[in-house]
Design a protein around this motif. Structure first.
Motif, mmCIF file in Angstrom:
data_model
loop_
_atom_site.group_PDB
_atom_site.id
_atom_site.type_symbol
_atom_site.label_atom_id
_atom_site.label_comp_id
_atom_site.label_asym_id
_atom_site.label_seq_id
_atom_site.Cartn_x
_atom_site.Cartn_y
_atom_site.Cartn_z
ATOM 1 N N PRO A 63 -55.549 21.635 53.748
ATOM 2 C CA PRO A 63 -55.668 22.891 54.039
ATOM 3 C C PRO A 63 -55.859 23.939 52.817
ATOM 4 O O PRO A 63 -55.400 23.427 51.757
ATOM 5 N N PRO A 64 -56.493 25.205 53.231
ATOM 6 C CA PRO A 64 -56.626 26.235 51.796
ATOM 7 C C PRO A 64 -55.365 26.685 51.187
ATOM 8 O O PRO A 64 -55.294 27.357 50.420
ATOM 9 N N THR A 65 -54.297 26.437 51.974
ATOM 10 C CA THR A 65 -52.956 26.876 51.767
ATOM 11 C C THR A 65 -52.368 26.029 50.551
ATOM 12 O O THR A 65 -51.030 26.240 50.045
ATOM 13 N N LEU A 66 -52.838 24.896 50.287
ATOM 14 C CA LEU A 66 -52.268 23.641 49.713
ATOM 15 C C LEU A 66 -53.068 23.831 48.190
ATOM 16 O O LEU A 66 -54.135 23.490 48.292
ATOM 17 N N ALA A 67 -52.275 23.986 47.113
ATOM 18 C CA ALA A 67 -53.084 23.586 46.179
ATOM 19 C C ALA A 67 -53.109 22.038 45.791
ATOM 20 O O ALA A 67 -52.049 21.282 46.148
ATOM 21 N N VAL A 68 -54.223 21.419 45.204
ATOM 22 C CA VAL A 68 -54.154 20.063 44.818
ATOM 23 C C VAL A 68 -53.025 19.657 44.064
ATOM 24 O O VAL A 68 -52.721 18.578 44.328
ATOM 25 N N SER A 69 -52.655 20.295 43.221
ATOM 26 C CA SER A 69 -51.719 19.976 42.109
ATOM 27 C C SER A 69 -50.411 19.789 42.868
ATOM 28 O O SER A 69 -49.635 18.901 42.669
ATOM 29 N N GLU A 70 -49.983 20.544 43.995
ATOM 30 C CA GLU A 70 -49.020 20.508 44.848
ATOM 31 C C GLU A 70 -49.006 19.246 45.690
ATOM 32 O O GLU A 70 -48.038 18.450 45.920
ATOM 33 N N LEU A 71 -50.122 19.016 46.180
ATOM 34 C CA LEU A 71 -50.320 17.685 46.967
ATOM 35 C C LEU A 71 -50.100 16.605 46.134
ATOM 36 O O LEU A 71 -49.179 15.645 46.545
ATOM 37 N N VAL A 72 -50.787 16.314 45.023
ATOM 38 C CA VAL A 72 -50.424 15.176 44.233
ATOM 39 C C VAL A 72 -48.879 15.212 43.845
ATOM 40 O O VAL A 72 -48.323 14.098 43.820
ATOM 41 N N LYS A 73 -48.312 16.249 43.315
ATOM 42 C CA LYS A 73 -46.845 16.234 42.988
ATOM 43 C C LYS A 73 -46.010 15.823 44.298
ATOM 44 O O LYS A 73 -44.939 14.750 44.098
ATOM 45 N N LYS A 74 -46.178 16.405 45.371
ATOM 46 C CA LYS A 74 -45.443 15.832 46.444
ATOM 47 C C LYS A 74 -45.635 14.329 46.940
ATOM 48 O O LYS A 74 -44.754 13.774 47.191
ATOM 49 N N VAL A 75 -46.767 14.069 46.941
ATOM 50 C CA VAL A 75 -47.197 12.468 47.287
ATOM 51 C C VAL A 75 -46.582 11.520 46.412
ATOM 52 O O VAL A 75 -45.838 10.361 46.395
ATOM 53 N N LYS A 76 -46.939 11.904 44.978
ATOM 54 C CA LYS A 76 -46.131 11.018 43.954
ATOM 55 C C LYS A 76 -44.645 10.831 43.797
ATOM 56 O O LYS A 76 -44.050 10.030 43.692
#
Length: 135
Positions: A63-76
């Motif tokens: 979604p546009p509300t999610l930064a790629v950096s935040e996505l990666v940080k959370k899944v890692k």
């Protein structure tokens, strides 16, 4: 049009600590399951996940509300925490990652590449820019 429409896809890749072969067959399913679950919590659609013993590739719609950096940080973070809490061994990701935007037209090709990681590495047909060996 009264509502916004977005169609955003990203191919992420990240490595284990010091590129060590930490993703064993015994924990691979746990890692991938944790990644998929966290993506769902972040309202991302997992299209493909794959990798080998020292890195993971992930293709998601996000979604546009999610930064790629935040996505990666959370899944890692979620996946490493789960493995370390359920396993006696050491597991850690590198801090760095790679991220590539993907057009809808290229989704199938990138997804196939991700799903066939083991074969690409065995046959030495891996795409160098996607593998980021210096991570």
């Amino acid at each position: 049009m009264r509502s916004s429409f977005t169609q955003m896809y990203v191919h992420c890749v990240w490595a284990t600590w010091n590129r060590e072969a930490l993703i064993t067959p015994e924990i691979q399913g746990m890692i991938y399951g944790a990644i998929v679950h966290q993506c769902e919590m972040l309202k991302c659609t997992v299209i493909a996940i794959g990798g080998v013993e020292d890195h993971v590739h992930l293709l998601v719609g996000f979604p546009p509300t999610l930064a790629v950096s935040e996505l990666v940080k959370k899944v890692k973070g979620t996946s490493s925490h789960l493995v370390n809490s359920k396993n006696d061994g050491f597991f850690k990701w590198q801090g760095a990652y790679g991220a590539f935007t993907v057009s809808q037209r290229s989704l199938d090709k990138v997804a196939d590449y991700i799903r066939n990681q083991e074969l690409h590495h065995q046959q030495e047909t891996a795409i160098p820019v996607y593998e980021l060996m210096d991570l």
